[in-house]
Design an enzyme around this catalytic site. Sequence first.
Site, mmCIF file in Angstrom:
data_model
loop_
_atom_site.group_PDB
_atom_site.id
_atom_site.type_symbol
_atom_site.label_atom_id
_atom_site.label_comp_id
_atom_site.label_asym_id
_atom_site.label_seq_id
_atom_site.Cartn_x
_atom_site.Cartn_y
_atom_site.Cartn_z
ATOM 1 N N TYR A 82 -6.589 14.244 1.843
ATOM 2 C CA TYR A 82 -5.371 14.717 1.147
ATOM 3 C C TYR A 82 -4.358 15.184 2.170
ATOM 4 O O TYR A 82 -4.724 15.795 3.174
ATOM 5 C CB TYR A 82 -5.712 15.891 0.227
ATOM 6 C CG TYR A 82 -5.768 15.512 -1.243
ATOM 7 C CD1 TYR A 82 -4.667 14.917 -1.859
ATOM 8 C CD2 TYR A 82 -6.895 15.757 -2.008
ATOM 9 C CE1 TYR A 82 -4.702 14.573 -3.197
ATOM 10 C CE2 TYR A 82 -6.942 15.416 -3.350
ATOM 11 C CZ TYR A 82 -5.831 14.822 -3.938
ATOM 12 O OH TYR A 82 -5.871 14.485 -5.260
ATOM 13 N N GLU B 225 -0.723 16.460 1.180
ATOM 14 C CA GLU B 225 0.567 16.791 0.559
ATOM 15 C C GLU B 225 1.535 17.336 1.602
ATOM 16 O O GLU B 225 1.150 18.156 2.447
ATOM 17 C CB GLU B 225 0.388 17.858 -0.526
ATOM 18 C CG GLU B 225 0.003 17.293 -1.872
ATOM 19 C CD GLU B 225 -1.485 17.311 -2.097
ATOM 20 O OE1 GLU B 225 -2.226 17.309 -1.094
ATOM 21 O OE2 GLU B 225 -1.906 17.326 -3.272
ATOM 22 N N ASP C 194 17.342 -2.467 -4.768
ATOM 23 C CA ASP C 194 15.905 -2.631 -4.975
ATOM 24 C C ASP C 194 15.537 -4.001 -4.409
ATOM 25 O O ASP C 194 15.782 -5.032 -5.043
ATOM 26 C CB ASP C 194 15.584 -2.544 -6.472
ATOM 27 C CG ASP C 194 14.092 -2.625 -6.739
ATOM 28 O OD1 ASP C 194 13.352 -3.128 -5.875
ATOM 29 O OD2 ASP C 194 13.661 -2.195 -7.829
ATOM 30 N N THR D 16 8.930 -2.401 -2.854
ATOM 31 C CA THR D 16 7.477 -2.424 -2.795
ATOM 32 C C THR D 16 7.108 -3.070 -1.456
ATOM 33 O O THR D 16 7.954 -3.629 -0.765
ATOM 34 C CB THR D 16 6.866 -3.235 -3.954
ATOM 35 O OG1 THR D 16 7.493 -4.507 -4.008
ATOM 36 C CG2 THR D 16 7.043 -2.510 -5.277
ATOM 37 N N LYS E 115 4.972 -7.743 -1.797
ATOM 38 C CA LYS E 115 5.449 -9.056 -2.269
ATOM 39 C C LYS E 115 5.727 -9.925 -1.036
ATOM 40 O O LYS E 115 4.782 -10.237 -0.308
ATOM 41 C CB LYS E 115 6.654 -8.857 -3.186
ATOM 42 C CG LYS E 115 6.308 -8.002 -4.430
ATOM 43 C CD LYS E 115 7.458 -7.866 -5.388
ATOM 44 C CE LYS E 115 7.068 -7.210 -6.687
ATOM 45 N NZ LYS E 115 7.156 -5.741 -6.690
ATOM 46 N N ARG F 2 -0.588 -2.873 -1.730
ATOM 47 C CA ARG F 2 0.124 -2.415 -2.914
ATOM 48 C C ARG F 2 0.692 -1.039 -2.628
ATOM 49 O O ARG F 2 -0.049 -0.070 -2.468
ATOM 50 C CB ARG F 2 -0.837 -2.316 -4.112
ATOM 51 C CG ARG F 2 -1.445 -3.627 -4.526
ATOM 52 C CD ARG F 2 -0.378 -4.629 -4.938
ATOM 53 N NE ARG F 2 0.226 -4.258 -6.177
ATOM 54 C CZ ARG F 2 -0.075 -4.806 -7.357
ATOM 55 N NH1 ARG F 2 -0.990 -5.747 -7.430
ATOM 56 N NH2 ARG F 2 0.526 -4.423 -8.450
#
Length: 420
Positions: A56, A58, A202, A228, A231, A237
């Site tokens: 983790y 954060e 985008d 993203t 692609k 991902r």
Amino acid sequence: MHQPAIPHLAAADPELAQLVEGEAKRQFEKVRLIASENYVSTAVLEATGTVLTNKYSEGYAGKRYYEGQQFIDQIELLAVARAKAVFGVDHANVQTYSGSPANLAVYLALAAPGDTVMGMALPAGGHLTHGWSVSATGKWFNAVQYGVRKDTGRVDMDEVRELALAERPKLIFCGGTAIPRTIDFPAFAEIAREVDAVLVADIAHIAGLVAGGAHPSPVGHAQVISTTTHKTLRGPRGAMLMSDAEHAKALDKAVFPGLQGGPHNHTTAAIAVALAEAAQPSFRDYAAGIVANAAALADALTERGFDLVSGGTDNHLILVDLTNKGIGGKPAAQAMDRAGIELNYNTVPFDPRKPFDPSGVRLGTAAITTRGLGVEQMPQVAAWMDRAITAANDGDEAAIGVVAGEIAEHLAGYPMPGWA
Ligand code: DSN
């Protein structure tokens, strides 16, 4: 066999391992034409499967809420530095989980509920998160939508300008999920300037083309860039937000603590690997190859009487209106899947049919270019598509099976990262 091999998974959970092997084999045997998918490198696959998933973190490098960040900080900083170098931006945030959360963070950073925002309508090629009515972005904001011209299938910049002047949006999104043509970032920027809006590009679909010099860059035109990473960019991902220096802090605050908790560090590492790959000279050849294959496939489809939205493509993506072929997009996509050709049914602009049973299919060439198929193979791909659709119209399942066999045999000669 899956590569890297999965012997521990096979021993601990044979049922699941078998499903993974099945999916790998399926990806090996199909002509994968889903415009938003690709094959990542084995190095990217390895990075996603590391112990980084245990941690983790954060916060941001040097300002975390958990201890033990000696290596995670360096990994994230490496990914950020590579993103900045590849895209030539002032700022990059590599923590966003995927495209939709990345876009939500943009809203959280730069707008308030009820504000007017503007984006491309989903049926015209935009994305759900650009203000489409069923999305939170359409429900919580006063979203106004532009489309494409009926006669050209292209964005009408006069309509965009008129709408922007009438509605004075705070944010203008350009880009989307089914746009086969070059996005005119300078023209969008001029309109955004005129109405004092922030321009958000985008580039999820075309990020790899931008990185590889095969599509103009939005840098210097859009203050915020969302993408993203999986692609045409060919990473894991995930997603990234990039911006000029002015908007950096607001975006970071919106991603964490505004919207997300701990970043997915295994994904961050894999993004860093993909960005290093995208910085190689060979990636420019890859990006050019995607576009050349799409152009060749568009030509071959047109020769076979397929009706392409906008008449062709400038990028990796082709949108086909199947009305003249006497078949809906959904049965066509399903028949092609049975024939070994994987794509998705899609609405076409001004589609008289419903989104769940639309008139078209969408396809793209990022994955088959990774696989090593070149322009000389595109007439064959178009022929397989044509035969599958004819067979579907004739109810000839045997003919569909013949195409599937030919495709599997043909693709056996093209290596796939992740399967050996
Ligand atoms: N699912 C993505 C695409 O296929 O374009 C968009 O979110």
